[in-house]
Design a protein around this motif. Structure first.
Motif, PDB file in Angstrom:
ATOM      1  N   GLU A 166       0.833  -1.192   0.000  1.00  0.00           N
ATOM      2  CA  GLU A 166       0.000   0.000   0.000  1.00  0.00           C
ATOM      3  C   GLU A 166       0.876   1.254   0.000  1.00  0.00           C
ATOM      4  OE1 GLU A 166      -3.247   0.398  -0.257  1.00  0.00           O
ATOM      5  OE2 GLU A 166      -3.516  -1.764  -0.510  1.00  0.00           O
ATOM      6  N   ASP A 167       0.415   2.275  -0.690  1.00  0.00           N
ATOM      7  CA  ASP A 167       1.089   3.576  -0.693  1.00  0.00           C
ATOM      8  C   ASP A 167       0.198   4.542   0.059  1.00  0.00           C
ATOM      9  OD1 ASP A 167       2.445   5.922  -1.206  1.00  0.00           O
ATOM     10  OD2 ASP A 167       2.884   5.423  -3.291  1.00  0.00           O
ATOM     11  N   SER A 168       0.639   4.949   1.235  1.00  0.00           N
ATOM     12  CA  SER A 168      -0.209   5.753   2.123  1.00  0.00           C
ATOM     13  C   SER A 168      -0.133   7.251   1.841  1.00  0.00           C
ATOM     14  CB  SER A 168       0.191   5.494   3.582  1.00  0.00           C
ATOM     15  OG  SER A 168       1.565   5.839   3.791  1.00  0.00           O
ATOM     16  N   ARG A 169       0.645   7.658   0.869  1.00  0.00           N
ATOM     17  CA  ARG A 169       0.775   9.081   0.574  1.00  0.00           C
ATOM     18  C   ARG A 169      -0.512   9.631  -0.035  1.00  0.00           C
ATOM     19  NH1 ARG A 169       6.037   9.009  -3.099  1.00  0.00           N
ATOM     20  NH2 ARG A 169       4.799   7.276  -3.956  1.00  0.00           N
TER      21      ARG A 169
END
Length: 546
Positions: free
Chosen positions: A80-83
């Motif tokens: 997952e990319d939380s940005r």
């Protein structure tokens, strides 16, 4: 299948085992039913039809009896990319920038259309500064762009995040992303995992070990040095050199004992790198030895009408000098003594010279005449020392004022040397010096100097560039002579300067001796510059977080 009879060929009537049935049918088809008939067929005229029927049945049987293959392992989903997501306007702009391709235009003349691919690096830098995540549909195009341009790879991989590494494992064309990412994209062990760190250091691939050492050095210089020491003696020479280079990050006095040991390394390249690192530590023992050697070669002669620097270059390169990194063999067409002198002077701490030369400041030392044509050699060595030791006071002295007539300055041997000296100064001072240089010398020699200035260019520098371009236009020359500077201006000029360019987009009256059509070309170039600056301003707005 040939039905022509061949005398003396008996028909096969025996039915073969099931395992050989297919092979028997293939054989009959190749030989022809006139020479051999399928098993169980008695009438020769029915043989072709029977063969086809038997082949159809056997094909179904073989397919029905085929054992299923082992199922492939399910691909793990991307991390997952939380940005935060990219704003929609910025996402559309990214698609537009990535769709532009070099050579898509019509030949050499660019017209007024901005070069979108040249705006991509700044777009990426801004997006990364705001911490946005790349939109998933854009990842393939981003990786393709980075594959073709190594200069944007770090920015692309930072922006693309973990999903880009996930894709790179599935496409050989994008494997460069795994090589560029620390540890091939795998998470490196932290200080809380000493056993995993030791295992990776001792058993990992070379690229993984380099990434691990760099990561440890970035957070704890001493821990990285201790880790390197555990296997130093057993490493290959080329690996020792690469590992030693990692000590440039956070270089400090605590590294001196390790570097001193490396001076006795069996590899000359390792010895040279260790000596270079030690010379960047002014308080190191090696720096002291070099200061003593260099000081014995340079003095001020007060017996002349004007105090003058006199030089007595070394007459030999002794073992001690070689151990401290002095290369004994001079390059072709280079005198040995001047070669040795230059190495001693550029490795000596710059503070040596004020004490050695009567307490004079760097400006006063540089201004002294030098006897017997040693000036260029001595000043060039001081230039290298100022760059290596990041000493702005010596850089200012060697640069001199921007108005000096010599293209190379009082101490620099070339514009490239001047650019290196400028890199040791602060951004504002750098821009002011280059603006003064352009005001006196114009743009023809300023390209390398502009390349070391911070982006966007400060107001005085931007105005100096625009004014110089305007002067060149009024002189009637073609803009192609300044294409490099114009390209830099498109990327580096502050968008706020756009208002000053509007008046320059009109086609001027051409001077009597102007090159034919030059005015039109200049108007086109300024229009492209203006359009590009406005586009850059729009991009900044689109990437501003809500």
């Amino acid at each position: 299948m040939n039905e022509t009879a061949v005398p003396g060929t008996p028909a096969a009537t025996k039915t073969p085992p099931d395992g050989n049935r297919w092979e028997e049918l293939v054989t009959v088809a190749l030989l022809g039913t006139a020479r051999r008939t399928p098993s169980g067929v008695t009438a020769r005229r029915d043989a072709p039809t029977a063969l086809l029927d038997a082949a159809a049945v056997e094909t179904v049987r073989r397919r029905a009896g085929m054992r299923p293959g082992r199922a492939a392992a399910r691909i793990e989903p991307a991390a997952e990319d939380s940005r935060p997501a990219l704003p929609s306007a910025a996402a559309r702009r990214l698609t537009m920038l990535l769709a532009d391709r070099p050579g898509a235009g019509s030949g050499g003349r660019r017209g007024t259309t901005p070069d979108l691919m040249e705006l991509l690096p700044q777009w990426l830098a801004t997006a990364n500064r705001h911490g946005f995540a790349a939109p998933a549909p854009a990842l393939p195009a981003l990786l393709d762009a980075a594959r073709g341009r190594t200069d944007i790879r770090p920015a692309v991989l930072a922006f693309a995040g973990p999903r880009a590494l996930w894709l790179a494992r599935l496409n050989a064309d994008w494997r460069f992303a795994l090589r560029a990412a620390p540890g091939g994209g795998a998470a490196l062990p932290g200080p809380e995992e000493p056993e995993r760190m030791r295992e990776l250091w001792e058993e990992g691939l070379f690229a993984e070990r380099v990434a691990l050492l760099a990561a440890v050095r970035g957070r704890d210089a001493g821990a990285a040095r201790d880790l390197l020491a555990t296997t130093w003696a057993s490493e290959r020479a080329e690996d020792r050199l690469m590992f030693l280079d990692s000590l440039r990050t956070g270089l400090c006095a605590a590294d001196e004992p390790f570097l001193e040991q490396a001076l006795a390394d069996r590899s000359r390249n390792v010895r040279s790198t260790a000596a270079e690192l030690l010379s960047a530590l002014p308080a190191s023992a090696l720096a002291g030895r070099m200061a003593e050697r260099a000081g014995s070669c340079v003095a001020v002669d007060h017996t002349r009408g004007t105090p003058t620097i006199v030089v007595e270059a070394p007459h030999e390169c002794d073992p001690g000098m070689e151990r401290d990194g002095v290369v004994a063999k001079a390059p072709a067409r280079r005198g040995e003594r001047s070669w040795w002198l230059g190495q001693l002077v550029d490795a000596a701490p710059l503070g040596t010279w004020s004490r050695r030369l009567g307490g004079r400041t760097p400006e006063e030392i540089v201004a002294l005449p030098v006897a017997d044509d040693w000036r260029d050699e001595l000043h060039a060595a001081w230039c290298r020392a100022a760059v290596r030791q990041r000493d702005p006071s010596w850089s200012r002295a060697l640069l001199g004022t921007p108005a000096v007539p010599e293209a190379g300055g009082p101490g620099a041997m070339s514009l490239a040397e001047r650019a290196k000296l400028l890199s040791t100064l602060g951004a504002a001072e750098r821009a002011e010096w280059v603006a003064g240089f352009i005001a006196v010398h114009g743009l023809s020699e300023a390209f390398q100097l502009l390349g070391v200035c911070a982006v966007p260019w400060a107001g005085p520098l931007g105005r100096a560039v625009v004014d110089a371009l305007n002067i060149a236009r009024d002189a009637g020359s073609y803009p192609w002579s300044f294409s490099g500077v114009m390209g830099l201006a498109e990327r580096c000029l502050d968008p706020a300067e756009a208002i000053r360019l509007e008046a320059l987009t009109a086609v001027p009256d051409e001077p009597e001796h102007a090159a034919p059509g030059a005015g039109g070309y200049w108007a086109e170039s300024f229009q492209r510059l203006l359009t590009t600056l406005r586009l850059r301003a729009t991009i900044q707005t689109e990437l501003t977080p809500p």
